[in-house]
Write a protein that holds these residues in place. Sequence first.
Motif, PDB file in Angstrom:
ATOM      1  N   LEU A 123       1.022  -1.408  -0.268  1.00  0.00           N
ATOM      2  CA  LEU A 123      -0.100   0.157  -0.244  1.00  0.00           C
ATOM      3  C   LEU A 123       0.510   1.464  -0.182  1.00  0.00           C
ATOM      4  N   THR A 124       2.027   1.226   0.651  1.00  0.00           N
ATOM      5  CA  THR A 124       2.557   2.709   0.541  1.00  0.00           C
ATOM      6  C   THR A 124       3.655   2.933  -0.458  1.00  0.00           C
ATOM      7  N   GLU A 125       4.227   1.848  -1.023  1.00  0.00           N
ATOM      8  CA  GLU A 125       4.572   1.260  -2.868  1.00  0.00           C
ATOM      9  C   GLU A 125       3.189   2.069  -3.640  1.00  0.00           C
ATOM     10  N   LEU A 126       2.080   1.622  -3.833  1.00  0.00           N
ATOM     11  CA  LEU A 126       1.148   1.859  -4.307  1.00  0.00           C
ATOM     12  C   LEU A 126       0.804   3.267  -4.216  1.00  0.00           C
ATOM     13  N   ALA A 127       0.817   3.925  -2.953  1.00  0.00           N
ATOM     14  CA  ALA A 127       0.883   5.399  -3.107  1.00  0.00           C
ATOM     15  C   ALA A 127       1.896   6.151  -3.521  1.00  0.00           C
ATOM     16  N   ARG A 128       2.659   5.870  -3.012  1.00  0.00           N
ATOM     17  CA  ARG A 128       3.889   6.471  -3.690  1.00  0.00           C
ATOM     18  C   ARG A 128       3.852   6.403  -5.162  1.00  0.00           C
ATOM     19  N   LYS A 129       3.719   5.054  -6.032  1.00  0.00           N
ATOM     20  CA  LYS A 129       3.558   5.213  -7.452  1.00  0.00           C
ATOM     21  C   LYS A 129       2.301   6.430  -7.821  1.00  0.00           C
ATOM     22  N   VAL A 130       1.003   5.861  -7.276  1.00  0.00           N
ATOM     23  CA  VAL A 130       0.358   7.327  -8.063  1.00  0.00           C
ATOM     24  C   VAL A 130       0.844   8.779  -7.736  1.00  0.00           C
ATOM     25  N   ARG A 131       1.327   9.088  -6.304  1.00  0.00           N
ATOM     26  CA  ARG A 131       1.397   9.955  -5.749  1.00  0.00           C
ATOM     27  C   ARG A 131       2.992  11.371  -6.782  1.00  0.00           C
ATOM     28  N   GLU A 132       3.915  10.339  -7.332  1.00  0.00           N
ATOM     29  CA  GLU A 132       4.657  10.235  -8.762  1.00  0.00           C
ATOM     30  C   GLU A 132       3.983  10.338 -10.142  1.00  0.00           C
ATOM     31  N   GLY A 133       3.574   9.940  -9.660  1.00  0.00           N
ATOM     32  CA  GLY A 133       2.202   9.586 -11.966  1.00  0.00           C
ATOM     33  C   GLY A 133       3.021   8.355 -12.548  1.00  0.00           C
TER      34      GLY A 133
END
Length: 86
Positions: free
Chosen positions: A21-31
């Motif tokens: 979930l942390t990595e998923l959020a990072r991927k969304v945040r960074e496009g």
Amino acid sequence: MNWPDPTLNAIQSREDLADFLTELARKVREGELSVENATTDSSVDSAGRWTRSMDGFFMNVIKEPVPETPDWSMIAAIFRAALVYE
């Protein structure tokens, strides 16, 4: 269960889910991952709708019935689907 995405197959514990979930959020945040549901309410709504209709996904993709008891990887799949399910 054998998910079509090896990332989901690797999720076996609560800690694995937290990392996912942390990595998923990072991927969304960074496009790095495009999303259809960018707001919290639309993502939560989409998660509910996908969960309600996941029988078709399981029948057509997983080729198994939806398990009665979800595991950590299924929770991750719900979060992932919520980003793009319309």
